[in-house]
Design a protein around this motif. Structure first.
Motif, PDB file in Angstrom:
ATOM      1  N   ARG A  60      21.959  15.018  24.042  1.00 54.31           N
ATOM      2  CA  ARG A  60      23.375  14.983  23.680  1.00 54.31           C
ATOM      3  C   ARG A  60      23.852  13.540  23.528  1.00 54.31           C
ATOM      4  NH1 ARG A  60      28.164  13.978  25.944  1.00 54.31           N
ATOM      5  NH2 ARG A  60      29.980  14.943  24.932  1.00 54.31           N
ATOM      6  N   ALA A  61      23.382  12.649  24.385  1.00 51.52           N
ATOM      7  CA  ALA A  61      23.789  11.249  24.286  1.00 51.52           C
ATOM      8  C   ALA A  61      23.387  10.664  22.943  1.00 51.52           C
ATOM      9  CB  ALA A  61      23.170  10.442  25.424  1.00 51.52           C
ATOM     10  N   GLU A  65      25.920   9.046  20.100  1.00 48.69           N
ATOM     11  CA  GLU A  65      25.808   7.627  19.751  1.00 48.69           C
ATOM     12  C   GLU A  65      25.361   7.382  18.314  1.00 48.69           C
ATOM     13  OE1 GLU A  65      22.991   6.307  22.616  1.00 48.69           O
ATOM     14  OE2 GLU A  65      24.307   6.767  24.327  1.00 48.69           O
ATOM     15  N   HIS A  66      24.725   8.339  17.672  1.00 53.73           N
ATOM     16  CA  HIS A  66      24.136   8.136  16.350  1.00 53.73           C
ATOM     17  C   HIS A  66      25.228   7.882  15.300  1.00 53.73           C
ATOM     18  CE1 HIS A  66      21.653   8.799  12.811  1.00 53.73           C
ATOM     19  NE2 HIS A  66      20.575   8.858  13.583  1.00 53.73           N
ATOM     20  N   GLU A  67      25.186   6.738  14.649  1.00 54.20           N
ATOM     21  CA  GLU A  67      26.267   6.345  13.748  1.00 54.20           C
ATOM     22  C   GLU A  67      26.404   7.285  12.553  1.00 54.20           C
ATOM     23  OE1 GLU A  67      28.716   4.223  14.083  1.00 54.20           O
ATOM     24  OE2 GLU A  67      27.963   3.849  16.109  1.00 54.20           O
ATOM     25  N   ASP A  68      25.289   7.696  11.961  1.00 51.09           N
ATOM     26  CA  ASP A  68      25.360   8.616  10.819  1.00 51.09           C
ATOM     27  C   ASP A  68      25.985   9.944  11.228  1.00 51.09           C
ATOM     28  OD1 ASP A  68      24.214   6.731   9.200  1.00 51.09           O
ATOM     29  OD2 ASP A  68      22.192   7.592   9.287  1.00 51.09           O
ATOM     30  N   LEU A  69      25.643  10.416  12.417  1.00 49.09           N
ATOM     31  CA  LEU A  69      26.219  11.668  12.892  1.00 49.09           C
ATOM     32  C   LEU A  69      27.707  11.513  13.167  1.00 49.09           C
ATOM     33  CD1 LEU A  69      23.446  13.002  15.325  1.00 49.09           C
ATOM     34  CD2 LEU A  69      24.001  13.833  13.030  1.00 49.09           C
ATOM     35  N   ARG A  70      28.093  10.390  13.698  1.00 50.50           N
ATOM     36  CA  ARG A  70      29.516  10.173  13.993  1.00 50.50           C
ATOM     37  C   ARG A  70      30.342  10.230  12.706  1.00 50.50           C
ATOM     38  NH1 ARG A  70      30.440   8.109  19.262  1.00 50.50           N
ATOM     39  NH2 ARG A  70      32.427   7.211  18.628  1.00 50.50           N
ATOM     40  N   ILE A  85      31.327  17.364  21.121  1.00 54.24           N
ATOM     41  CA  ILE A  85      29.927  17.240  20.735  1.00 54.24           C
ATOM     42  C   ILE A  85      29.032  17.799  21.836  1.00 54.24           C
ATOM     43  CG2 ILE A  85      28.123  15.669  19.925  1.00 54.24           C
ATOM     44  CD1 ILE A  85      30.713  15.901  18.177  1.00 54.24           C
ATOM     45  N   LEU A  86      28.393  18.927  21.552  1.00 53.51           N
ATOM     46  CA  LEU A  86      27.478  19.528  22.515  1.00 53.51           C
ATOM     47  C   LEU A  86      26.042  19.060  22.313  1.00 53.51           C
ATOM     48  CD1 LEU A  86      28.748  23.228  22.598  1.00 53.51           C
ATOM     49  CD2 LEU A  86      29.329  21.344  24.120  1.00 53.51           C
ATOM     50  N   GLY A  87      25.744  18.494  21.162  1.00 58.37           N
ATOM     51  CA  GLY A  87      24.370  18.134  20.839  1.00 58.37           C
ATOM     52  C   GLY A  87      23.717  19.214  20.004  1.00 58.37           C
ATOM     53  N   SER A  88      22.585  18.877  19.405  1.00 59.96           N
ATOM     54  CA  SER A  88      21.912  19.804  18.501  1.00 59.96           C
ATOM     55  C   SER A  88      21.283  20.978  19.247  1.00 59.96           C
ATOM     56  CB  SER A  88      20.815  19.075  17.727  1.00 59.96           C
ATOM     57  OG  SER A  88      20.012  20.005  17.024  1.00 59.96           O
ATOM     58  N   ASP A 179      16.953  12.626  18.868  1.00 60.31           N
ATOM     59  CA  ASP A 179      17.239  13.439  20.056  1.00 60.31           C
ATOM     60  C   ASP A 179      16.071  14.357  20.406  1.00 60.31           C
ATOM     61  OD1 ASP A 179      17.534  15.015  17.805  1.00 60.31           O
ATOM     62  OD2 ASP A 179      19.422  15.928  18.417  1.00 60.31           O
ATOM     63  N   THR A 180      14.916  14.170  19.748  1.00 61.84           N
ATOM     64  CA  THR A 180      13.779  15.067  19.950  1.00 61.84           C
ATOM     65  C   THR A 180      12.495  14.286  20.211  1.00 61.84           C
ATOM     66  OG1 THR A 180      13.055  15.149  17.624  1.00 61.84           O
ATOM     67  CG2 THR A 180      14.825  16.672  18.286  1.00 61.84           C
TER      68      THR A 180
END
Length: 327
Positions: A60-61, A65-70, A85-88, A179-180
């Motif tokens: 989730r962190a 933090e990921h700029e493209d995702l933001r 944001i729960l994360g993928s 995140d993986t």
């Protein structure tokens, strides 16, 4: 059942909406009866409950933090906050139903209620990678693609391992998903562990939708990871053939659906999948070449029976925003 009709439901969003609608806590075991009546009215044969596995805090962190995702969050939900944001759901921490959804016991109740209406339950099997919080990173790091020296799209494991740099999950054409962590399918022990995970998931549902299934084909996997040397002997054969046979020994009617691209649908069906995504038909529809749909389907011949002709997938825009109702 030769022509199932599948309905995808985002478990996290659906339950959040039901809590707001009914003004009370709702998990998979306590969904109001009226909601099941709506599902029955749609006359689907299977419900794919997407995103039931938990996302851990490390994954989730990365999502926060990921700029493209933001930037993508702002497009999807202007004014979003980090609490949104729960994360993928595809950075899986473990193959147990997330506590926020009610856990495995709540899922069992939900599945029983679906079965009473003649609806089968489909869950995700994410075979290519796991989340950064999965216990194998500490207990069985050899289950992941790794080596002694840092390499592109890798990160430091930091636990004194002989192969301390571990790969993020990826496909051959895009950067790694940060995140993986990438599962190592060239190892026999890893394959056996993943079949065990699949068996655990299969005990909870009537079929699985296998995320990015073509990434596990031996030729594709070798092309993606040939730059990272394997320790020991490489496992022989195709994972999918072995895994599907193992599950079907216990569950003969269990359904396997492959998310598939790059014209590898046929190869996956030959290995035992009941159905594989028909991305060509989807592209004809959404890119204004709908005159190509009929020739495409006729050209498939008998293989058309093994294609999942889909209008929506959660990582594509909603179909109503892409094409008119007539199309």
């Amino acid at each position: 059942m030769s022509h199932p009709l599948l309905y995808e439901v985002n478990a996290r969003q659906w339950l959040s909406a039901l809590r707001a609608k009914h003004g009370m806590h709702v998990d998979l075991g306590s969904i109001p009866e009226e909601e099941f009546s709506d599902l029955k009215r749609f006359r689907f044969t299977h419900l794919w409950l997407m995103g039931v596995w938990p996302t851990g805090p490390k994954s989730r962190a990365q999502a926060v933090e990921h700029e493209d995702l933001r930037r993508a969050y702002e497009d999807a939900l202007p004014g979003w906050t980090e609490a949104d944001i729960l994360g993928s759901p595809y950075a899986v921490q473990e193959a147990r139903v997330a506590a926020i959804l009610g856990g495995d016991a709540a899922l069992a109740i939900f599945r029983k209620r679906l079965a009473e209406m003649g609806i089968g339950l489909i869950l995700d099997f994410v075979p290519n990678h796991l989340g950064l919080d999965h216990e194998w990173l500490s207990s069985n790091p050899s289950h992941f693609v790794s080596q002694e020296l840092e390499f592109p799209f890798s990160f430091a494991l930091g636990n004194g391992s002989e192969r301390p740099f571990v790969a993020h999950g990826k496909d051959p054409y895009f950067p790694g998903w940060t995140d993986t962590v990438q599962i190592e399918y060239r190892r026999r022990e890893t394959r056996e562990a993943m079949i065990g995970m699949l068996a655990s998931i299969a005990s909870k549902c009537d079929g699985v939708r296998c995320d990015m299934a073509m990434l596990l084909l031996s030729e594709v996997f070798q092309r993606t990871w040939s730059h990272v040397p394997l320790q020991g002997e490489c496992a022989a054969g195709e994972f999918w053939q072995e895994a599907i046979c193992a599950i079907r020994k216990q569950r003969p009617g269990f359904l396997f659906l492959a998310e598939a691209y790059w014209d590898l649908e046929g190869a996956l069906c030959e290995l035992g999948f009941d159905y594989a995504y028909d991305k060509r038909m989807y592209d004809f529809l959404v890119h204004d070449h709908w005159g190509g749909v009929q020739p495409h389907l006729l050209g498939l011949g008998p293989q058309n029976e093994k294609r999942a002709h889909f209008l929506e997938n959660h990582d594509e825009p909603r179909i109503a925003g892409l094409v008119d109702l007539e199309r």
